[in-house]
Design a protein around this motif. Structure first.
Motif, PDB file in Angstrom:
ATOM      1  N   ILE A 132       0.829  -1.204   0.000  1.00 31.01           N
ATOM      2  CA  ILE A 132       0.000   0.000   0.000  1.00 31.01           C
ATOM      3  C   ILE A 132       0.863   1.253   0.000  1.00 31.01           C
ATOM      4  O   ILE A 132       0.605   2.213  -0.746  1.00 31.01           O
ATOM      5  CB  ILE A 132      -0.959  -0.015   1.214  1.00 31.01           C
ATOM      6  CG1 ILE A 132      -2.057  -1.065   0.985  1.00 31.01           C
ATOM      7  CG2 ILE A 132      -1.571   1.365   1.439  1.00 31.01           C
ATOM      8  CD1 ILE A 132      -3.033  -1.206   2.118  1.00 31.01           C
ATOM      9  N   ARG A 133       1.908   1.278   0.811  1.00 28.91           N
ATOM     10  CA  ARG A 133       2.788   2.451   0.852  1.00 28.91           C
ATOM     11  C   ARG A 133       3.453   2.688  -0.510  1.00 28.91           C
ATOM     12  O   ARG A 133       3.560   3.823  -0.972  1.00 28.91           O
ATOM     13  CB  ARG A 133       3.855   2.259   1.936  1.00 28.91           C
ATOM     14  CG  ARG A 133       3.328   2.416   3.360  1.00 28.91           C
ATOM     15  CD  ARG A 133       4.478   2.585   4.346  1.00 28.91           C
ATOM     16  NE  ARG A 133       5.356   1.416   4.342  1.00 28.91           N
ATOM     17  CZ  ARG A 133       5.201   0.369   5.140  1.00 28.91           C
ATOM     18  NH1 ARG A 133       4.172   0.320   5.996  1.00 28.91           N
ATOM     19  NH2 ARG A 133       6.036  -0.655   5.087  1.00 28.91           N
ATOM     20  N   ARG A 137       0.927   4.186  -3.006  1.00 28.99           N
ATOM     21  CA  ARG A 137       0.638   5.595  -2.739  1.00 28.99           C
ATOM     22  C   ARG A 137       1.711   6.494  -3.334  1.00 28.99           C
ATOM     23  O   ARG A 137       1.434   7.586  -3.844  1.00 28.99           O
ATOM     24  CB  ARG A 137       0.504   5.829  -1.239  1.00 28.99           C
ATOM     25  CG  ARG A 137      -0.814   5.333  -0.665  1.00 28.99           C
ATOM     26  CD  ARG A 137      -0.874   5.496   0.833  1.00 28.99           C
ATOM     27  NE  ARG A 137      -2.140   5.015   1.369  1.00 28.99           N
ATOM     28  CZ  ARG A 137      -2.376   4.806   2.654  1.00 28.99           C
ATOM     29  NH1 ARG A 137      -1.405   5.037   3.544  1.00 28.99           N
ATOM     30  NH2 ARG A 137      -3.547   4.358   3.064  1.00 28.99           N
ATOM     31  N   LYS A 138       2.954   6.047  -3.263  1.00 23.97           N
ATOM     32  CA  LYS A 138       4.052   6.821  -3.841  1.00 23.97           C
ATOM     33  C   LYS A 138       3.913   6.950  -5.362  1.00 23.97           C
ATOM     34  O   LYS A 138       4.386   7.908  -5.958  1.00 23.97           O
ATOM     35  CB  LYS A 138       5.398   6.162  -3.504  1.00 23.97           C
ATOM     36  CG  LYS A 138       5.787   6.253  -2.033  1.00 23.97           C
ATOM     37  CD  LYS A 138       7.111   5.542  -1.786  1.00 23.97           C
ATOM     38  CE  LYS A 138       7.487   5.602  -0.305  1.00 23.97           C
ATOM     39  NZ  LYS A 138       8.763   4.878  -0.030  1.00 23.97           N
ATOM     40  N   TRP A 183      -1.469   6.173  -6.575  1.00 22.00           N
ATOM     41  CA  TRP A 183      -2.699   5.380  -6.546  1.00 22.00           C
ATOM     42  C   TRP A 183      -3.519   5.657  -5.293  1.00 22.00           C
ATOM     43  O   TRP A 183      -2.974   5.937  -4.234  1.00 22.00           O
ATOM     44  CB  TRP A 183      -2.359   3.889  -6.575  1.00 22.00           C
ATOM     45  CG  TRP A 183      -1.943   3.379  -7.914  1.00 22.00           C
ATOM     46  CD1 TRP A 183      -0.854   3.775  -8.648  1.00 22.00           C
ATOM     47  CD2 TRP A 183      -2.600   2.373  -8.676  1.00 22.00           C
ATOM     48  NE1 TRP A 183      -0.789   3.084  -9.821  1.00 22.00           N
ATOM     49  CE2 TRP A 183      -1.853   2.199  -9.867  1.00 22.00           C
ATOM     50  CE3 TRP A 183      -3.731   1.592  -8.474  1.00 22.00           C
ATOM     51  CZ2 TRP A 183      -2.214   1.294 -10.848  1.00 22.00           C
ATOM     52  CZ3 TRP A 183      -4.086   0.676  -9.449  1.00 22.00           C
ATOM     53  CH2 TRP A 183      -3.334   0.540 -10.624  1.00 22.00           C
ATOM     54  N   ARG A 184      -4.835   5.548  -5.418  1.00 21.76           N
ATOM     55  CA  ARG A 184      -5.707   5.460  -4.254  1.00 21.76           C
ATOM     56  C   ARG A 184      -5.509   4.065  -3.665  1.00 21.76           C
ATOM     57  O   ARG A 184      -5.314   3.085  -4.401  1.00 21.76           O
ATOM     58  CB  ARG A 184      -7.176   5.624  -4.654  1.00 21.76           C
ATOM     59  CG  ARG A 184      -7.514   6.947  -5.317  1.00 21.76           C
ATOM     60  CD  ARG A 184      -7.774   8.033  -4.321  1.00 21.76           C
ATOM     61  NE  ARG A 184      -8.830   7.690  -3.373  1.00 21.76           N
ATOM     62  CZ  ARG A 184      -9.231   8.496  -2.407  1.00 21.76           C
ATOM     63  NH1 ARG A 184      -8.663   9.675  -2.252  1.00 21.76           N
ATOM     64  NH2 ARG A 184     -10.197   8.133  -1.581  1.00 21.76           N
ATOM     65  N   THR A 185      -5.551   3.929  -2.379  1.00 20.63           N
ATOM     66  CA  THR A 185      -5.342   2.620  -1.757  1.00 20.63           C
ATOM     67  C   THR A 185      -6.353   2.377  -0.643  1.00 20.63           C
ATOM     68  O   THR A 185      -6.866   3.312  -0.034  1.00 20.63           O
ATOM     69  CB  THR A 185      -3.922   2.503  -1.163  1.00 20.63           C
ATOM     70  OG1 THR A 185      -3.767   3.488  -0.140  1.00 20.63           O
ATOM     71  CG2 THR A 185      -2.857   2.695  -2.226  1.00 20.63           C
TER      72      THR A 185
END
Length: 476
Positions: free
Chosen positions: A53-54, A57-58, A61-63
């Protein structure tokens, strides 16, 4: 529960549901496979792994954290058949749990599984597209579209499988894109001209279109509203209800690339206004379902894409180009050359000369009225011709045929939309609409206000109103 959920509403333009590319994965490198996506698309990554997920995000993307196999977690996503789901999980156990939960909540969602060894269980046959990682060459968005096309074909076949007679209905003056699309759907459904005739409330009039159905031996019936009751199922190709008052507002399938209309019910709807041709959608259906494309069908689809996009030069997407490239080697080139030679009727040459002599240019708009004509197809031909005149950004050509005022509008598509402008100007008087660069209106002569003996003056006033927003002064 609201749909879409609150966290998604901020990402969507009012009145528009954006397509979501939803990725469920335990591999942080999966997002790199997606390649470039459209500006209106939403990227959503779901994972149990916080490090994945991290990383996503970088990458912008929406997570969301998703507990694999938990149906309640899946329900909160409000998945829709419009979404494209990619699942890449290392563990086959996790993969099965995830698929169980997703399909239990949304059984008709297009799913692509990335795996070198996964075999789809019989209960999910036709629901899931399995693609090995080695098949991806710099982007998998196209693979997700293939999965969506595969699901669409399965849905269509399910709707029409038990019908004795299916009607494939086209616009009142069928064009190559609609004709080819109907022929493609008939092929996908495994039917023939007896069990799935192609029909219209009008006639094929343009000479090249007449040549198309003659040389490719495509029968297009002319029917009445009363004839509709003879069919168990009806599919609309390259048009939508409201195109004609004879089309019922409860229909079985609508496949089109014109701007979406609302106010009707359909069991299946696939409308893609960004596409240049409905034939492109049908080509994707044929390819995804593994349906054999005959030379006759390929020739029809190539001509459908060619005419609606002006040989890939107008309102064209990469999908149109890909479909054209796939079909072109399969098509009969001699037949294409034979049918693509429009001829002007001798009787209408005088109208051409008069219209050119009296054409008026107001700013960047050229208006030309041809008067009474022996064939309707002369009007769009003339509209195309007028757009070639120096400094013209819009052409508005009109003529009278069979008790109707026919108006063809052309523009280079750089400013206001021709379809929306034409709709605003003329829809209250008849049928009107089209694409960004081309549009058409058909107005019964009795619907034109009686004070307007000069049809061209009325057209100018209505068109000026549609472009400027200022209501014209009533004629005296």
């Amino acid at each position: 529960m609201d749909f879409p959920p609150r966290w998604l509403k901020s990402q969507i333009t009012p009145g528009h549901y954006a397509m979501r590319f939803v990725v469920i994965t335990d591999d942080p490198n999966t997002v790199k496979l997606m390649g470039p996506l459209g500006d209106d698309d939403i990227h959503l990554l779901l994972s149990e792994d916080d490090s994945v997920i991290r990383h996503a995000r970088k990458e912008g993307w929406r997570t969301k954290h998703l507990k694999l196999g938990d149906e309640e977690s899946v329900k909160k996503l409000h998945l829709s058949y419009r979404d494209r789901v990619l699942i890449k999980l290392e563990s086959k156990t996790d993969l099965k749990k995830c698929l169980d939960a997703v399909l239990a909540v949304q059984h008709d969602i297009p799913i692509t599984v990335v795996s070198e060894s996964w075999t789809t269980p019989e209960k999910w046959a036709g629901l899931i597209r399995v693609v090995p990682l080695s098949s991806f060459c710099g982007g998998i968005a196209s693979e997700l579209e293939k999965a969506a096309a595969m699901r669409s074909v399965a849905h269509l076949r399910n709707i029409f499988s038990k019908a004795d007679r299916v009607l494939l209905l086209l616009q009142d003056d069928p064009d190559p894109d609609g004709i080819a699309s109907a022929l493609a759907l008939r092929t996908i459904l495994g039917r023939n001209r007896t069990t799935a005739p192609i029909a219209s409330f009008g006639h094929v009039t343009r000479p090249e279109n007449v040549a198309m159905i003659r040389d490719l031996e495509i029968q297009v019936l002319t029917i009445s509203e009363d004839d509709l009751k003879e069919y168990d199922r009806i599919a609309l190709l390259d048009l939508q209800p409201f195109h004609s008052p004879q089309i019922p507002l409860k229909i079985d399938a609508v496949i089109d690339h014109h701007p979406k209309r609302t106010g009707y019910e359909a069991k299946f709807v696939d409308i893609r206004p960004r596409y240049g041709a409905t034939s492109t959608i049908m080509t994707q259906y044929l390819t995804a379902s593994g349906t054999q494309i005959s030379q006759r069908l390929a020739t029809a689809l190539v001509y459908g894409i060619k005419t609606d996009t002006q040989l890939l030069g107008r309102d064209t997407t990469p999908d149109d180009v890909d479909a054209f490239a796939e079909l072109y080697p399969l098509a009969n080139q001699a037949t294409l050359r034979k049918i693509d030679r429009p001829q002007i009727p001798r009787d209408d040459l005088v109208s051409f000369a008069i219209a050119l002599q009296h054409a008026s240019i107001e700013g960047e708009i050229i208006y030309a009225h041809l008067g009474p004509l022996s064939r309707e197809d002369v009007i769009p031909y003339f509209a195309d011709l007028c757009l070639e005149i120096e400094d013209a950004q819009w052409s508005v050509a009109s003529g009278i045929f069979d008790g109707m005022l026919i108006i063809s509008i052309r523009t280079y598509g750089e400013g206001a939309s021709a379809g929306e402008t034409t709709k605003k100007a003329f829809e209250v008087f008849g049928s009107a609409g089209g694409h960004r660069a081309m549009a058409k209106a058909v107005i019964p002569l009795e619907n034109i206000p009686s004070q307007y003996l000069d049809h061209e003056l009325w057209i100018k006033e209505r068109f000026t109103y549609a472009l400027s927003g200022r209501e014209p002064e009533p004629a005296i």
